[in-house]
Write a protein that holds these residues in place. Structure first.
Motif, short mmCIF file in Angstrom:
data_model
loop_
_atom_site.label_atom_id
_atom_site.label_comp_id
_atom_site.label_asym_id
_atom_site.label_seq_id
_atom_site.Cartn_x
_atom_site.Cartn_y
_atom_site.Cartn_z
N ALA A 212 0.91 -1.40 0.07
CA ALA A 212 0.12 0.00 0.06
C ALA A 212 0.98 1.25 -0.07
O ALA A 212 2.08 1.20 0.41
CB ALA A 212 -0.87 -0.05 1.23
N ALA B 9 -6.36 1.93 4.75
CA ALA B 9 -7.09 0.93 4.00
C ALA B 9 -6.66 -0.42 4.64
O ALA B 9 -7.17 -1.33 4.80
CB ALA B 9 -6.77 1.00 2.31
N THR B 10 -5.41 -0.39 5.13
CA THR B 10 -4.39 -1.55 5.84
C THR B 10 -5.47 -1.78 7.06
O THR B 10 -5.48 -2.86 7.34
CB THR B 10 -3.00 -1.29 5.86
N LEU C 273 -3.38 -2.67 -2.28
CA LEU C 273 -4.53 -1.50 -1.85
C LEU C 273 -3.83 -0.15 -2.39
O LEU C 273 -2.84 -0.19 -3.22
CB LEU C 273 -4.14 -1.29 -0.17
N GLN D 109 -7.61 -3.82 -4.75
CA GLN D 109 -8.58 -2.73 -4.22
C GLN D 109 -9.17 -1.99 -5.66
O GLN D 109 -8.49 -1.76 -6.54
CB GLN D 109 -8.01 -1.99 -3.27
N CYS E 140 -10.58 3.50 -3.79
CA CYS E 140 -9.17 4.03 -3.71
C CYS E 140 -9.11 5.37 -3.40
O CYS E 140 -9.76 6.13 -4.03
CB CYS E 140 -8.21 3.50 -4.72
N LEU F 206 -13.06 -2.04 -0.89
CA LEU F 206 -12.05 -2.23 0.47
C LEU F 206 -12.71 -2.93 1.35
O LEU F 206 -11.85 -3.85 1.98
CB LEU F 206 -11.62 -0.79 0.54
#
Length: 365
Positions: free
Chosen positions: A176, A183-184, A293, A317, A322, A343
């Motif tokens: 990412a 997102a993680t 991601l 993703q 995003c 996501l």
């Protein structure tokens, strides 16, 4: 082509002047205003309607975090945090990213003028990226000045049931960049305590990844920490590449171990997703699951294809969810993706995949 219009918000006259000069030197952007505090900035933003705002954290009358929270609720605008505080106060930076800042630049504590000139390329690159970012309006009320000390932490999602008996051979690999801290977090918070090991490369400078890992560790059911060179990679644990170091996986007898090493930047990044994913293809092969991601550029896209060719199963993703559809787009273009998902669907689909293949592993001793 229309120039990217930027408003600079910083209580230092020197920093305002330098940032304005750096921005105005670029052929594709212009500084349309510079404000010494958020109250002046509010009027300036209303009058100039900028594409991007650079924002200092520590200012008189209202701090940057409070201002950012109000801005993202009422008038979402791409923001790049530029602050001395972000270097020693990584928690504040992470709070800013949670509130919707696209990215950050840590200006040096001393030698600000020279330091900012050296960071000119990074600053302008991040302004360009921010100008194309997909923003979402902040819906939740923002806590006051104490935000970031626990009461503002997001609630854990409903506990996922356990995955069931899994081979310890399985490892999940995540790459990412811009927008990736949140997102993680979204993916990891949905994983049950018995999930496979997770190895993560998030583009982030030295000094920030430790705070980031600690923040995630307090939110997730799996343990999260900065990776240490030579440690065993264990189920129920996530390992984050330390800023300024490459992370990879190696085999040591029957175990997987983390390799954390200095080196040259790869695709201009250290840590680099390419390094992690290449090691996944080489060492873990069909027992790997890849996740790409949000992020700018193409770091990791080729290596994710190598992972697929070595037998991994990969999730990417989708564009709509995003912040920046760069690395995912490139991964798809290289034919690396098995599934392209919003996501919020990545963790459930990952768990579904793991359950369907429980007990299946390919020994690679």
């Amino acid at each position: 082509m229309a120039k990217t219009r930027v408003v600079v918000v910083d209580d230092s006259a020197l920093v305002r002047s330098l940032l304005s000069e750096i921005i105005n030197r670029q052929p594709d952007m212009e500084c349309v205003g510079a404000a010494a505090d958020p109250y002046v900035a509010r009027e300036m933003i209303r009058n100039t309607n900028p594409d991007v705002i650079t924002l200092d954290v520590e200012m008189p009358r209202m701090d940057g975090i409070d201002f950012l929270g109000k801005l993202m609720r009422l008038r979402p605008t791409p923001v790049v945090m530029v602050s001395t505080l972000t270097e020693r106060g990584a928690d504040v930076t992470l709070r800013a990213l949670e509130l919707g800042a696209v990215d950050f630049v840590a200006k040096p504590k001393i030698g600000v003028a020279d330091g900012l000139r050296q960071l000119a390329e990074e600053i302008t690159d991040k302004v360009r990226i921010a100008s194309k970012a997909h923003l979402k309006r902040l819906a939740v009320p923002v806590a006051g000045p104490s935000a970031g000390h626990g009461e503002s932490a997001p609630a854990r999602p409903a506990a996922p049931s356990s995955i069931g008996r899994l081979s310890t051979e399985k490892i999940v690999f995540i790459g990412a960049s811009t927008g990736g801290t949140e997102a993680t977090k979204e993916v990891l918070m949905q994983l049950p305590p018995d999930s496979p090991a997770v190895m993560i490369t998030q583009h982030m400078p030295a000094g920030f990844t430790k705070s980031y890992a600690a923040r995630l560790d307090g939110l997730c059911r799996i343990r999260v920490a900065e990776a240490r060179d030579g440690e065993r990679v264990l189920p129920g644990h996530a390992y984050i590449a330390p800023g300024g170091m490459h992370l990879s996986v190696e085999r040591s007898g029957a175990n997987y171990i983390a390799r954390v090493q200095a080196g040259e930047p790869v695709n201009r990044h250290m840590p680099s997703v390419e390094v992690l994913f290449k090691s996944a293809a080489r060492v873990v092969g069909p027992n790997a699951l890849g996740i790409m991601l949000t992020g700018m550029g193409a770091d990791g896209a080729k290596a994710m294809r190598e992972m697929r060719d070595a037998g991994s199963y990969n999730f990417v993703q989708d564009e709509a969810s995003c912040v920046v559809f760069g690395m995912p787009r490139e991964a798809i273009a290289h034919g690396a993706a098995h599934e392209v998902l919003p996501l919020t669907q990545i963790a459930p689909k990952l768990i579904e995949r793991l359950r369907s293949t429980a007990g299946m592993s390919i020994n690679r001793v």
